[in-house]
Design a protein around this motif. Sequence first.
Motif, PDB file in Angstrom:
ATOM      1  N   PRO A 221      27.489 -14.890  35.427  1.00 15.40           N
ATOM      2  CA  PRO A 221      28.126 -13.805  34.796  1.00 15.40           C
ATOM      3  C   PRO A 221      28.943 -14.067  33.114  1.00 15.40           C
ATOM      4  CG  PRO A 221      28.622 -13.955  36.612  1.00 15.40           C
ATOM      5  CD  PRO A 221      27.623 -14.880  36.374  1.00 15.40           C
ATOM      6  N   ALA A 222      29.230 -15.454  33.512  1.00 12.63           N
ATOM      7  CA  ALA A 222      29.748 -15.909  32.086  1.00 12.63           C
ATOM      8  C   ALA A 222      29.342 -16.209  31.110  1.00 12.63           C
ATOM      9  CB  ALA A 222      30.658 -17.410  32.794  1.00 12.63           C
ATOM     10  N   ASN A 223      27.909 -16.431  30.546  1.00  9.11           N
ATOM     11  CA  ASN A 223      26.988 -15.921  29.676  1.00  9.11           C
ATOM     12  C   ASN A 223      26.948 -14.833  29.247  1.00  9.11           C
ATOM     13  OD1 ASN A 223      26.705 -18.920  29.915  1.00  9.11           O
ATOM     14  ND2 ASN A 223      24.388 -18.608  30.702  1.00  9.11           N
ATOM     15  N   ARG A 224      26.660 -13.435  30.300  1.00 10.02           N
ATOM     16  CA  ARG A 224      26.814 -11.830  29.898  1.00 10.02           C
ATOM     17  C   ARG A 224      28.077 -11.566  28.598  1.00 10.02           C
ATOM     18  NH1 ARG A 224      25.690 -11.434  34.808  1.00 10.02           N
ATOM     19  NH2 ARG A 224      27.505 -10.233  35.359  1.00 10.02           N
ATOM     20  N   VAL A 225      29.536 -11.920  29.891  1.00  4.57           N
ATOM     21  CA  VAL A 225      30.246 -11.929  29.390  1.00  4.57           C
ATOM     22  C   VAL A 225      31.217 -12.137  28.361  1.00  4.57           C
ATOM     23  CG1 VAL A 225      32.860 -11.368  29.665  1.00  4.57           C
ATOM     24  CG2 VAL A 225      31.594 -11.250  30.929  1.00  4.57           C
ATOM     25  N   PHE A 226      30.129 -13.823  27.521  1.00  6.83           N
ATOM     26  CA  PHE A 226      30.793 -13.746  26.197  1.00  6.83           C
ATOM     27  C   PHE A 226      29.890 -14.370  25.913  1.00  6.83           C
ATOM     28  CE2 PHE A 226      34.262 -16.099  29.346  1.00  6.83           C
ATOM     29  CZ  PHE A 226      35.048 -15.447  28.877  1.00  6.83           C
ATOM     30  N   GLY A 227      28.688 -13.665  25.713  1.00  3.95           N
ATOM     31  CA  GLY A 227      27.817 -13.776  25.237  1.00  3.95           C
ATOM     32  C   GLY A 227      27.615 -12.184  24.469  1.00  3.95           C
ATOM     33  N   PRO A 228      26.972 -12.167  22.923  1.00  5.83           N
ATOM     34  CA  PRO A 228      27.102 -10.015  22.305  1.00  5.83           C
ATOM     35  C   PRO A 228      26.273  -9.807  23.225  1.00  5.83           C
ATOM     36  CG  PRO A 228      25.820 -12.385  20.573  1.00  5.83           C
ATOM     37  CD  PRO A 228      26.255 -12.970  22.155  1.00  5.83           C
ATOM     38  N   THR A 229      26.349  -8.351  23.773  1.00  6.34           N
ATOM     39  CA  THR A 229      25.036  -7.629  24.786  1.00  6.34           C
ATOM     40  C   THR A 229      23.916  -7.085  23.089  1.00  6.34           C
ATOM     41  OG1 THR A 229      26.109  -5.361  23.328  1.00  6.34           O
ATOM     42  CG2 THR A 229      26.593  -6.375  25.664  1.00  6.34           C
ATOM     43  N   ALA A 230      22.625  -7.131  23.624  1.00  2.21           N
ATOM     44  CA  ALA A 230      21.767  -6.819  22.347  1.00  2.21           C
ATOM     45  C   ALA A 230      22.660  -5.211  21.273  1.00  2.21           C
ATOM     46  CB  ALA A 230      20.982  -6.332  23.016  1.00  2.21           C
ATOM     47  N   GLN A 231      23.252  -4.365  22.104  1.00  8.73           N
ATOM     48  CA  GLN A 231      24.301  -3.345  21.099  1.00  8.73           C
ATOM     49  C   GLN A 231      24.550  -3.873  20.162  1.00  8.73           C
ATOM     50  OE1 GLN A 231      23.465  -3.720  24.766  1.00  8.73           O
ATOM     51  NE2 GLN A 231      22.686  -1.845  25.600  1.00  8.73           N
ATOM     52  N   ALA A 232      25.525  -4.719  20.764  1.00  8.69           N
ATOM     53  CA  ALA A 232      26.340  -5.309  19.616  1.00  8.69           C
ATOM     54  C   ALA A 232      25.345  -5.855  18.255  1.00  8.69           C
ATOM     55  CB  ALA A 232      27.548  -6.343  20.924  1.00  8.69           C
ATOM     56  N   VAL A 233      24.227  -6.746  18.851  1.00 12.48           N
ATOM     57  CA  VAL A 233      23.829  -6.925  18.309  1.00 12.48           C
ATOM     58  C   VAL A 233      22.782  -6.658  16.576  1.00 12.48           C
ATOM     59  CG1 VAL A 233      21.622  -8.743  17.374  1.00 12.48           C
ATOM     60  CG2 VAL A 233      23.501  -9.323  19.195  1.00 12.48           C
ATOM     61  N   GLU A 234      22.734  -5.566  17.713  1.00 13.08           N
ATOM     62  CA  GLU A 234      22.228  -4.531  16.520  1.00 13.08           C
ATOM     63  C   GLU A 234      23.026  -4.129  15.619  1.00 13.08           C
ATOM     64  OE1 GLU A 234      20.304  -0.864  15.921  1.00 13.08           O
ATOM     65  OE2 GLU A 234      22.061  -0.940  16.527  1.00 13.08           O
ATOM     66  N   VAL A 239      25.861  -3.563  10.470  1.00 17.20           N
ATOM     67  CA  VAL A 239      27.220  -3.655  10.158  1.00 17.20           C
ATOM     68  C   VAL A 239      26.865  -4.090   8.509  1.00 17.20           C
ATOM     69  CG1 VAL A 239      29.663  -4.396   9.470  1.00 17.20           C
ATOM     70  CG2 VAL A 239      28.134  -2.669  11.174  1.00 17.20           C
ATOM     71  N   LEU A 240      25.537  -5.388   8.944  1.00 13.67           N
ATOM     72  CA  LEU A 240      25.696  -5.974   7.295  1.00 13.67           C
ATOM     73  C   LEU A 240      24.006  -5.366   6.591  1.00 13.67           C
ATOM     74  CD1 LEU A 240      25.156  -9.533   8.970  1.00 13.67           C
ATOM     75  CD2 LEU A 240      26.502  -8.820   7.545  1.00 13.67           C
ATOM     76  N   ALA A 241      23.710  -4.779   6.708  1.00 13.21           N
ATOM     77  CA  ALA A 241      23.086  -4.505   5.605  1.00 13.21           C
ATOM     78  C   ALA A 241      23.763  -2.885   5.506  1.00 13.21           C
ATOM     79  CB  ALA A 241      21.538  -3.204   6.632  1.00 13.21           C
ATOM     80  N   ALA A 242      24.713  -2.468   5.894  1.00 12.26           N
ATOM     81  CA  ALA A 242      25.131  -1.395   4.693  1.00 12.26           C
ATOM     82  C   ALA A 242      26.623  -2.092   3.919  1.00 12.26           C
ATOM     83  CB  ALA A 242      26.516  -0.766   5.937  1.00 12.26           C
ATOM     84  N   TRP A 243      26.996  -3.090   4.362  1.00 15.06           N
ATOM     85  CA  TRP A 243      28.365  -4.299   3.349  1.00 15.06           C
ATOM     86  C   TRP A 243      26.546  -4.720   2.349  1.00 15.06           C
ATOM     87  CZ3 TRP A 243      32.484  -4.698   2.050  1.00 15.06           C
ATOM     88  CH2 TRP A 243      32.910  -5.890   1.457  1.00 15.06           C
ATOM     89  N   ALA A 267      32.540  -9.903   7.715  1.00 13.38           N
ATOM     90  CA  ALA A 267      32.341 -11.051   8.603  1.00 13.38           C
ATOM     91  C   ALA A 267      32.280 -11.484  10.170  1.00 13.38           C
ATOM     92  CB  ALA A 267      33.740 -12.129   7.595  1.00 13.38           C
ATOM     93  N   ASP A 268      32.739 -10.899  10.341  1.00 16.33           N
ATOM     94  CA  ASP A 268      32.615 -10.488  12.121  1.00 16.33           C
ATOM     95  C   ASP A 268      31.300  -9.933  12.672  1.00 16.33           C
ATOM     96  OD1 ASP A 268      34.113 -10.512  14.612  1.00 16.33           O
ATOM     97  OD2 ASP A 268      32.814  -8.329  14.453  1.00 16.33           O
ATOM     98  N   ALA A 269      30.506 -10.057  11.594  1.00 16.78           N
ATOM     99  CA  ALA A 269      28.946  -9.525  11.619  1.00 16.78           C
ATOM    100  C   ALA A 269      28.392 -10.382  11.922  1.00 16.78           C
ATOM    101  CB  ALA A 269      28.432  -8.384  10.800  1.00 16.78           C
ATOM    102  N   GLU A 270      28.058 -11.208  10.474  1.00 20.85           N
ATOM    103  CA  GLU A 270      28.161 -12.252  10.725  1.00 20.85           C
ATOM    104  C   GLU A 270      27.824 -13.834  11.259  1.00 20.85           C
ATOM    105  OE1 GLU A 270      29.495 -13.519   6.527  1.00 20.85           O
ATOM    106  OE2 GLU A 270      28.115 -12.905   6.141  1.00 20.85           O
ATOM    107  N   ARG A 271      28.549 -12.947  12.439  1.00 19.33           N
ATOM    108  CA  ARG A 271      29.436 -14.671  13.213  1.00 19.33           C
ATOM    109  C   ARG A 271      28.926 -14.143  14.675  1.00 19.33           C
ATOM    110  NH1 ARG A 271      31.721 -14.483  17.898  1.00 19.33           N
ATOM    111  NH2 ARG A 271      32.749 -12.671  17.577  1.00 19.33           N
TER     112      ARG A 271
END
Length: 284
Positions: A221-234, A239-243, A267-271
Amino acid sequence: MRPRRSVLYMPAANQRAMDKARSLDVDAVIFDLEDAVAPSAKEQARAQACAQVRAGGYGHREVLIRVNGLHTPWGRSDFEAALDARPDGIVLPKVEDVATLEHYRDRMNDVGTAIPLWPMIETPAGVSRVDQIAAQDGVAVLVMGTSDLQKELRLPDTPDRQGLLYALSRTVNAARRHGRDVLDGVSAVLDDTEAFTRLCEQGRALGFDGKTLVHPAQVAPANRVFGPTAQAVEHARRVLAAWQAAEREGKGIAVLDGKMVENLHAADAERVVAFAEAIAGRAG
């Protein structure tokens, strides 16, 4: 970037538990010489923890030792032994002031060893001075000790942790101000995945990078919540491509899905992308 979504305490008196950590999907393990070890087993636990660090075999996982405090009969010997074993970090309980950190730093200077320090914020005094503590050289991560803090503040044990919110937010703010990672405290919830997940989600919403854990069942559960989802990464990649496209055109902003994208969003997207790549590369 070093993912620290899940950081598991393992009692150093339990050899089997420390060995098992090599196979867990956890970001870091802390061999505990403090709360999880009875006074009669302190010296044995110290020897086992240091031997375990030297033996290695933990792969991508950070391996740390939590020592006893300087005010205890074991604290100084714990720290000396940990310096000699050279873990990835040393967890320091109940840090309340800069002077305590200076003592540890002076001893590292004496022996010519630099090991990252993870001070625990688990008393009202520690909370009141957390900004000064976070600012000190050698500090890598702030760790909340919510169990002791709750006791010191005489708070009821409620699921919303309402009485702890000030201390939690103040510690996150100090960590961000000085560029440190910060970990939420442990939870005794072991048999209710939904309840534990809600605690992780609260910690994530408050800004924590991960959570300290007391049982392997809490890792997923900790890995899931504190890690980025596939949707968030996509989304971050878009965002980076548009920027980047806007930058090539000499524009200071971009538009994606009808929303403005500025440099802070990029910057947030890069992180997010870097975080996902760090996890993926480690798995590979």
